[in-house]
Design an enzyme around this catalytic site. Structure first.
Site, PDB file in Angstrom:
ATOM      1  NE  ARG A  22      -3.870  -0.190   0.197  1.00  0.00           N
ATOM      2  CZ  ARG A  22      -4.479  -0.033  -0.770  1.00  0.00           C
ATOM      3  NH1 ARG A  22      -4.585  -0.749  -1.781  1.00  0.00           N
ATOM      4  NH2 ARG A  22      -5.448   0.796  -0.828  1.00  0.00           N
ATOM      5  CG  HIS A  35      -1.825   0.382  -7.429  1.00  0.00           C
ATOM      6  ND1 HIS A  35      -2.591   1.231  -6.336  1.00  0.00           N
ATOM      7  CD2 HIS A  35      -2.237  -0.921  -7.250  1.00  0.00           C
ATOM      8  CE1 HIS A  35      -3.075   0.289  -5.495  1.00  0.00           C
ATOM      9  NE2 HIS A  35      -2.811  -0.925  -5.735  1.00  0.00           N
TER      10      HIS A  35
END
Length: 313
Positions: free
Chosen positions: A228, A276
């Site tokens: 994250r 991502h």
């Protein structure tokens, strides 16, 4: 009984269409259109606006369509119903692909040879075997365990660190605050796959980077963060790179996404940025996963992969 699809940041039209096409799916409602809140028993979500789910009086379960549930848990009005995280084999396999790719990239010094090629230089360097390199994985959930198993089969010396320290066959395990320092000190390539919780926010900081092994065979430690964005402190990572505590950082996640064009991470010669996409999963597989969970729950079975709200994962 209806399934509400409430998605921000992805393509809601595609997800609504996929859920409606999935055999056995309950009636699908689009959160962007008027709907009867009382008809909703299940919700499939990604970065759902705070307060939306609290309006659903008959909600029985929430399905988070990404690996991280921190955005949902940040909603103080989130209903006290089971929150189910995605644990799809396709997502797991893709994350392992990404981790293995970048571990091997650092181990086999791909960037060094790319730079030599650009100079038209026939560069020879000793190449240590995989067994000489120590990989450390922070976060030994489904994703961490799968990546650890593949890396160990290649020959890397793999260790894992987690809060609880649950045993994993073939992997040396370190646990909790007392285990973090020795875990870092034996690690040449650090892979971060942690969930984002109050305890892990900002954990990839300067102190952590400086604690990595400096005596390994690769010319300096490397960091790979595919967990994250909130785990990392970008300024600290850049400082560690400039001071030599880190030789390279591969970052797939960021506090602000898309990564702003003004970020120095884009241009630092020792940073690799990916958008991502480490564990982009096949949407059809995730829809099938959600619909199967709903079918099982309606038949009286237990939901799988329910998040422990106390721990945040």
């Amino acid at each position: 009984m209806s399934l509400l699809v409430a998605i921000q940041g992805w393509s809601p039209d595609d997800w609504v269409r996929r859920f409606r096409q999935e055999p056995g799916s309950p009636p699908v409602l689009d959160a962007r259109e008027p709907f009867d809140p009382a008809a909703v028993r299940y919700a499939a979500c990604w970065k759902t606006p705070p307060g939306l789910l609290a309006r659903l009086p008959n909600l029985q379960a929430i399905f988070n369509l990404g690996a991280g549930v921190d955005a949902l848990l940040a909603d103080p009005t989130l209903p006290a119903v089971p929150l189910v995280r995605v644990a799809d084999p396709d997502l797991t396999a893709r994350m392992t692909e990404y981790v293995v790719l970048h571990v091997l990239r650092h181990h086999r010094r791909v960037d060094l040879y790319a730079e030599a090629q650009a100079r038209r230089e026939w560069l020879k360097r000793d190449q240590p075997p995989a067994r000489a390199a120590r990989v450390g994985i922070m976060g030994m959930g489904v994703l961490g365990r799968d990546a650890a198993g593949v890396l160990a089969r290649i020959g890397f010396r793999v260790a894992g660190w987690s809060r609880r320290g649950d045993p994993v066959p073939g992997v040396e395990i370190y646990a909790g605050a007392e285990g973090l320092k020795p875990f870092l000190a034996r690690t040449d390539i650090l892979v971060a796959l942690l969930p984002l919780t109050p305890d892990t926010r900002g954990i990839l900081n300067h102190e952590l980077c400086a604690g990595l092994a400096q005596d390994g065979p690769l010319g300096g430690p490397a960091l790979i963060n595919a967990g994250r964005g909130g785990l990392q402190v970008a300024a600290d990572i850049l400082r560690a790179l400039d001071e030599g505590h880190l030789a390279h950082a591969t970052l797939d996640v960021f506090e602000t996404e898309p990564l702003p064009a003004t970020s120095p991470l884009w241009t630092h010669p020792k940073v690799t940025v990916t958008p991502h996409n480490a564990a982009d999963s096949e949407p059809a597989e995730l829809c099938r996963y959600v619909v199967e969970q709903i079918r099982r729950h309606e038949a009286g079975g237990a939901l799988q992969n329910v998040v422990d709200r106390g721990s945040g994962y």
